[in-house]
Design a protein around this motif. Structure first.
Motif, PDB file in Angstrom:
ATOM      1  N   THR A 259      86.347  29.952  59.362  1.00 57.58           N
ATOM      2  CA  THR A 259      87.396  28.951  59.166  1.00 57.58           C
ATOM      3  C   THR A 259      87.673  28.192  60.453  1.00 57.58           C
ATOM      4  O   THR A 259      87.729  26.953  60.462  1.00 57.58           O
ATOM      5  CB  THR A 259      88.694  29.620  58.668  1.00 57.58           C
ATOM      6  N   LEU A 262      84.680  25.911  61.209  1.00 54.18           N
ATOM      7  CA  LEU A 262      84.649  24.696  60.390  1.00 54.18           C
ATOM      8  C   LEU A 262      85.661  23.668  60.894  1.00 54.18           C
ATOM      9  O   LEU A 262      85.340  22.480  61.029  1.00 54.18           O
ATOM     10  CB  LEU A 262      84.939  25.042  58.935  1.00 54.18           C
ATOM     11  N   ILE A 263      86.872  24.126  61.169  1.00 55.49           N
ATOM     12  CA  ILE A 263      87.898  23.194  61.643  1.00 55.49           C
ATOM     13  C   ILE A 263      87.490  22.583  62.987  1.00 55.49           C
ATOM     14  O   ILE A 263      87.604  21.369  63.202  1.00 55.49           O
ATOM     15  CB  ILE A 263      89.245  23.917  61.763  1.00 55.49           C
ATOM     16  N   ILE A 315      88.039  18.701  55.601  1.00 52.78           N
ATOM     17  CA  ILE A 315      88.206  20.039  56.182  1.00 52.78           C
ATOM     18  C   ILE A 315      88.795  21.000  55.144  1.00 52.78           C
ATOM     19  O   ILE A 315      88.350  22.160  55.037  1.00 52.78           O
ATOM     20  CB  ILE A 315      89.098  19.969  57.434  1.00 52.78           C
ATOM     21  N   THR A 319      86.886  24.352  53.896  1.00 50.69           N
ATOM     22  CA  THR A 319      87.573  25.626  54.083  1.00 50.69           C
ATOM     23  C   THR A 319      87.744  26.353  52.756  1.00 50.69           C
ATOM     24  O   THR A 319      87.541  27.577  52.667  1.00 50.69           O
ATOM     25  CB  THR A 319      88.946  25.395  54.732  1.00 50.69           C
ATOM     26  N   GLN A 322      84.330  27.866  51.654  1.00 51.21           N
ATOM     27  CA  GLN A 322      83.923  29.086  52.351  1.00 51.21           C
ATOM     28  C   GLN A 322      84.793  30.261  51.948  1.00 51.21           C
ATOM     29  O   GLN A 322      84.319  31.399  51.862  1.00 51.21           O
ATOM     30  CB  GLN A 322      83.906  28.872  53.879  1.00 51.21           C
ATOM     31  N   ARG A 323      86.069  30.023  51.656  1.00 55.11           N
ATOM     32  CA  ARG A 323      86.924  31.109  51.193  1.00 55.11           C
ATOM     33  C   ARG A 323      86.512  31.564  49.785  1.00 55.11           C
ATOM     34  O   ARG A 323      86.604  32.745  49.454  1.00 55.11           O
ATOM     35  CB  ARG A 323      88.394  30.659  51.205  1.00 55.11           C
TER      36      ARG A 323
END
Length: 330
Positions: A259, A262-263, A315, A319, A322-323
Motif C-alpha cells: 500500500t 503504491l501510494i 491511487i 489500493t 491490491q487489498r
C-alpha cells in the motif's frame, strides 16, 4: 461525570482536530473547488472564473496536447509502479529474511547499511545517479564494454521504450494500427518504460528498499518461534516453512508495504524533477510532475488540481485492487 469526561476528551483533541481541519481538510476542499475553475494562481483567487468540468474534460475526453500529455504521464507512471513496487517489495523481504537469520554476524551493520540509502536526501542521490549514467560515469563504462558503440551515450537522454527495443530485436518495428486511447495508440501504450525511466526506477528501488526491509524485519520478529519449530517437527523443509508459515504470518506487513509502495510510486516527483524534468520526449513525465508543470509553469492551476484528484482516484483504485488480491481467505 460522563459528560465531563466527554468534554475533557474533546478539549484535549481539539488542537489536533483543528490542525487537521485547517492544514489538511480545508486545502483539499479548496483544491477540489479550484479544479472546477480557471485560475492562473498569479491573481487573487477571487478573480478565478467557473468552468464546470472543462478541466476534467480536457484531460480525459477532448483530443489535444493536454490529453496526450496526461495519457503519457499515466502510461509512464503505470510502468514505474509495475516495475518498482514488486522489485522493492521482493528485495526488502529478501533482505529482512537475511538480516533476521540467527547465524548472521554483524546484524546491526547490515541493517544500517541497507537502511542508509532511505535516509539520504533523494535529490543528492539523484545527482549521484546523473553522474553514474553520464558518458564518463561508471555505469556507462560498464555498458560500453558490454555494448560496443555506446561510449558517448547519455542514458538519461534515451527515450526508447524497453519493450519496443526488445520487439525491435525480434523484428517488430510497429504494432497494429488503431486502438487510440486518450491520444496514444496501442503501440505507444505498450512501449514499456524508457531507458531514462528505467534508471529512475533503479534509483527508487535502491532508496526505498531499506525502509520496507525494517517493516518486514519487525513482522518477522513478531512471528512466534514455536510455529516454525512445530512445522520443522512435522517434517517441513525450509522452503515449505517460509511459504506455508512465515509468508502467511507476514500478510498484514505485506499489505502495508505494498500500500505504501503504491501510494509513493504514483506520487513520484522529486527524482523526476532532479534527473530528467519529464524528458526525454516526455517519457519520464508523471502525473505529479505534470501537476507542477501545469500549475507553476503553465499557470493553469485549475487543470493541475483536476489532475491531482484524478490521481487520487487512480491511487484509490490500485489500493483497493491490491487489498482485494491480498485479502484473507478461509
Amino acid at each position: 461525570m460522563r459528560r465531563g469526561q466527554n468534554l475533557a476528551g474533546w478539549l484535549f483533541t481539539a488542537p489536533a482536530i483543528l490542525g487537521l481541519g485547517v492544514f489538511l481538510l480545508a486545502p483539499i476542499i479548496l483544491a477540489l473547488w479550484v479544479s472546477f475553475r480557471d485560475w492562473s494562481a498569479l491573481a487573487p483567487l477571487g478573480t478565478s472564473t467557473p468552468v464546470g468540468v472543462k478541466n476534467y474534460h480536457d484531460l480525459l475526453v477532448r483530443s489535444g496536447i493536454v490529453q496526450t500529455d496526461f495519457a503519457r504521464s499515466l502510461r509512464n507512471n503505470l510502468y514505474y509502479v509495475l516495475g518498482v513496487v514488486p522489485a522493492q517489495t521482493a528485495l526488502a523481504l529478501l533482505l529482512a529474511v537475511i538480516v533476521n537469520a540467527k547465524l548472521l554476524r554483524g546484524k546491526t551493520f547490515f541493517r544500517t547499511a541497507f537502511y542508509f540509502p532511505s535516509v539520504t536526501s533523494s535529490i543528492a542521490v539523484a545527482f549521484i545517479f546523473i553522474f553514474l549514467f553520464s558518458p564518463n560515469g561508471v555505469i556507462n563504462a560498464v555498458l560500453s564494454a558490454l555494448l560496443p558503440g555506446t561510449v558517448d551515450t547519455v542514458w538519461l537522454n534515451e527515450a526508447d521504450g524497453v519493450l519496443h527495443i526488445i520487439a525491435g530485436w525480434l523484428g517488430i518495428e510497429s504494432g497494429p494500427s488503431g486502438g487510440n486511447i486518450m491520444g496514444l495508440s496501442a503501440w505507444d501504450w505498450l512501449s514499456g518504460p524508457s531507458i531514462a525511466l528505467t534508471a529512475v526506477m533503479i534509483l527508487a528501488v535502491w532508496t526505498t528498499t531499506g525502509t520496507f526491509m525494517l517493516m518486514f524485519l519487525a513482522g518477522l520478529q513478531n512471528i512466534p518461534e514455536e510455529l516454525d519449530e512445530a512445522a520443522l517437527i512435522d517434517g517441513a523443509n525450509a522452503r515449505q516453512r517460509f511459504f506455508r508459515v512465515t509468508l502467511p504470518m507476514l500478510r498484514p506487513t505485506l499489505v502495508l508495504v505494498i500500500t505504501l509502495g503504491l501510494i509513493g510510486t504514483w506520487q513520484v516527483f522529486d527524482q523526476i524533477y532532479a534527473m530528467t524534468s519529464g524528458g526525454p520526449q516526455k517519457t519520464t513525465l508523471t502525473p505529479s510532475y505534470l501537476i507542477y508543470r501545469e500549475g507553476f509553469e503553465n499557470s493553469a492551476m485549475g487543470r493541475a488540481a483536476a489532475i491531482a484528484f484524478i490521481l487520487f482516484v487512480v491511487i484509490l483504485i490500485f489500493t483497493a485492487l491490491q487489498r482485494l488480491v491480498l485479502r484473507e481467505r478461509d
